[in-house]
Structures are given as C-alpha cells and as structure tokens.
Write an enzyme that holds these catalytic residues in place. Structure first.
Site, PDB file in Angstrom:
ATOM      1  N   HIS A  61      -2.741  -3.103   0.959  1.00 36.64           N
ATOM      2  CA  HIS A  61      -4.142  -3.175   0.423  1.00 36.64           C
ATOM      3  C   HIS A  61      -4.390  -4.240  -0.637  1.00 36.64           C
ATOM      4  O   HIS A  61      -3.550  -4.494  -1.664  1.00 36.64           O
ATOM      5  CB  HIS A  61      -4.792  -1.732   0.072  1.00 36.64           C
ATOM      6  CG  HIS A  61      -4.843  -0.853   1.338  1.00 36.64           C
ATOM      7  ND1 HIS A  61      -5.889  -0.853   2.248  1.00 36.64           N
ATOM      8  CD2 HIS A  61      -3.957   0.136   1.859  1.00 36.64           C
ATOM      9  CE1 HIS A  61      -5.541   0.229   3.117  1.00 36.64           C
ATOM     10  NE2 HIS A  61      -4.415   0.586   2.871  1.00 36.64           N
ATOM     11  N   SER A 109       9.437  -1.893   3.594  1.00 38.23           N
ATOM     12  CA  SER A 109      10.302  -3.022   2.765  1.00 38.23           C
ATOM     13  C   SER A 109       9.708  -3.117   1.358  1.00 38.23           C
ATOM     14  O   SER A 109       9.430  -1.975   0.753  1.00 38.23           O
ATOM     15  CB  SER A 109      10.185  -4.338   3.461  1.00 38.23           C
ATOM     16  OG  SER A 109      10.872  -5.257   2.944  1.00 38.23           O
ATOM     17  N   ASP A 119       1.755   2.853  -1.277  1.00 41.95           N
ATOM     18  CA  ASP A 119       2.442   4.013  -1.445  1.00 41.95           C
ATOM     19  C   ASP A 119       3.884   3.296  -1.555  1.00 41.95           C
ATOM     20  O   ASP A 119       4.491   2.959  -0.578  1.00 41.95           O
ATOM     21  CB  ASP A 119       2.311   4.925  -0.563  1.00 41.95           C
ATOM     22  CG  ASP A 119       0.842   5.702  -0.296  1.00 41.95           C
ATOM     23  OD1 ASP A 119       0.024   5.080  -1.039  1.00 41.95           O
ATOM     24  OD2 ASP A 119       0.870   6.771   0.585  1.00 41.95           O
TER      25      ASP A 119
END
Length: 308
Positions: A171, A275, A115
């Site tokens: 992921h 980050s 995200d």
C-alpha cells in the site's frame, strides 16, 4: 563411452560451474546448492501451479492445511477460505475493510506499506545502503531506471521482509504524487535471513519493480521509492494498474507517471507469494526525517517515521 566434442565442453563447463557454486558462493551449503536450481523456470512452474483452480472440496484440506502450517490469520481475510479458488488467490487476498487503519497524518509522516518485519534500516551514505551483516548495495543500481538516484543521498532506507504468513498486498505509504514506475529483470535468489546475510548485492541482482512518489501536504519535501524485490518462487512483483495509465511495464524498463495523486492506504502493488520491500526516503527534507521503527514486526498503516 566416447563423448562428442561439444558434449565434452558442456560437461567441463558444468563441472567448473559446480565447483564455483560449491566453493566460492558464500553462505550455507543449501544456499550454494541452490545455484544449480533453475530458479526462473521453477518460479514459473510454481506460479502456474499456485494459480490453478481447486475443486471446492479440496480447498479446506489444501488451503486450510497451508494456512495452518504457516500461521496465516484467516480471520483477517476479506472472504471465507472456501471462497478462494486457488493458492495464489489466497496469497493475494485482501483484508477485511477497516482492519488496518492508517495512523493519523503528522509532519513528514510515512506509514508502513506492508505487514512484515523490518530487517534493516539506516542512512544512505555515499550512494549505498546495507543489506545485512555489513553487506552494502548501490542505491543507483537498485533503482536502475531512475536517473536521479542522488536525491536519496543522506536519506534513509528501511527493508521490510514478508514471510509466507503475511498479507501480500503493498500500500501507498505517504500523501503525494506518483512520478515514475519501472521494472528490472533479474535473478530470483531467495530473500531470507540466510540469503541477505550471504549473497552480495542481493537486491541489485534480483527481479524487482520500483514505484516512485514525491510528497505533498504534510509530506512536502520528501521523495519515496518503494522497491518490490522478487525471490525464488516469487517472480510476480506487480505494480497496481492505476499507476500505469493503461500501459504495460516493459520487462526491463519504465516510464514517468503524470503526477497521479496518492494517499496512504491506496493500492500500490502485489506480491505473488512473499518477498521484500525496500523503502528509500529522500528529498530536501530527508535529513529531518527520523525513523520511529528500525526493527521488528509492523503492520500496514503503522507509523514508520516522521520529520522532527
């Protein structure tokens, strides 16, 4: 007051360094002044504090207040707020099962690993990618311990920034086999709009971890590098243990992985605070790969691009 010779030398060096930081470091004054801040020590201290267990009665006012300030979507979290014992536990939270479905496979697909927000994208040309505002950096240096960086020439880069409100697990973006992992020790400059537009070769300079995979099935002919870039107070760039085979990543080095299979949505790693992830897309079919998203917000599992 008379200063002994070693102290005088240290004072002169400190003044010269201050002049260098204030005059020659590009960017806003606040970014220049950050040159004085002990970023590694500060990041260790913040990490230690963030991992301290909080009494149950403190969690709603402290963690809840933090979540409200940054706009964290607690409704997406796997557990209620009171179940997170520390700020670090909240930041590295998992999401509720099924809330981020993966887009369906198609030829040469690549789904978002995070995200976040796409802040840069483009072709890798002459071994370089663009950080922001025309600032280049070297792909070979970004990967450092990966000897064959040339496999990404003519391919693509996408840079995804994670803010404090975002979900901080990374992921797997493709169907494939994991081939190598590494870690690069480095500085801990901030990774935000001001820094990426002002600090040359920022991604080359900062601490980072690298995860490499080659595509199989619908992703055959693609090779992907996911580079987890650390930042100030984000010293923890963690590759998931499943790709390490019981080994520990060296402080500055890496090792091959025995072609472990991976599918989109598998755990790849974790940021301890937010980050940036730089995705590199290369391999024999890189020229046919086309990005479908080149800017703006994106969520885990959403299609970033495919072969056309």
């Amino acid at each position: 007051m008379s200063w002994p010779p070693p102290a005088r030398v240290a004072l002169v060096l400190a003044l010269l360094w201050a002049i260098y930081v204030l005059v020659w470091t590009p960017g806003p004054l606040g970014l220049r002044l950050l040159g004085f801040y002990p970023k590694r020590l500060g990041s260790r201290v913040v990490g230690w504090v963030a991992a301290r267990p909080l009494p149950a009665s403190w969690r709603d006012p402290l963690l809840g207040g933090f979540a409200r300030h940054y706009g964290i979507a607690l409704s997406d979290a796997e557990f209620p707020l009171a179940d997170y014992p520390s700020l670090q536990a909240l930041f590295t939270r998992r999401l509720r099962p099924g809330i981020r479905p993966q887009d369906a496979p198609t030829d040469g697909y690549l789904n978002s690993p995070v995200d976040g927000r796409i802040i840069a994208s483009g072709r890798i040309d002459a071994g370089t990618a663009i950080q922001a505002k025309g600032l280049p950096y070297r792909v070979a240096e970004l990967l450092k311990h990966e000897r064959n960086a040339g496999r990404f020439e003519g391919g693509h880069f996408l840079t995804l920034y994670l803010s404090p409100k975002d979900y901080h697990r990374i992921h797997v973006p493709l169907e494939g086999r994991v081939t190598a992992v590494s870690r690069v020790e480095g500085e801990l400059w901030p990774v935000n709009d001001a820094s990426t537009g002002s600090v040359p070769r920022l991604y080359e300079r900062n601490r980072r971890a690298v995860w490499m995979a080659e595509g199989t099935g619908a992703c055959e002919g693609l090779e992907v590098a996911a580079v987890l870039v650390g930042a100030t107070h984000v010293g923890g760039v963690v590759i998931d243990p499943r790709w390490l085979g019981g080994r520990t990543l060296p402080r500055d080095g890496g090792f091959p992985v025995d072609a472990l299979p991976c599918v989109p949505g598998d755990d790849l790693g974790t940021f301890e605070f937010g980050s940036t992830v730089v995705l590199l897309v290369g391999g024999p079919r890189a020229q046919a790969w086309t990005p479908l998203r080149t800017e703006g917000a994106v969520q885990v599992g959403q299609r970033l691009g495919a072969c056309r």
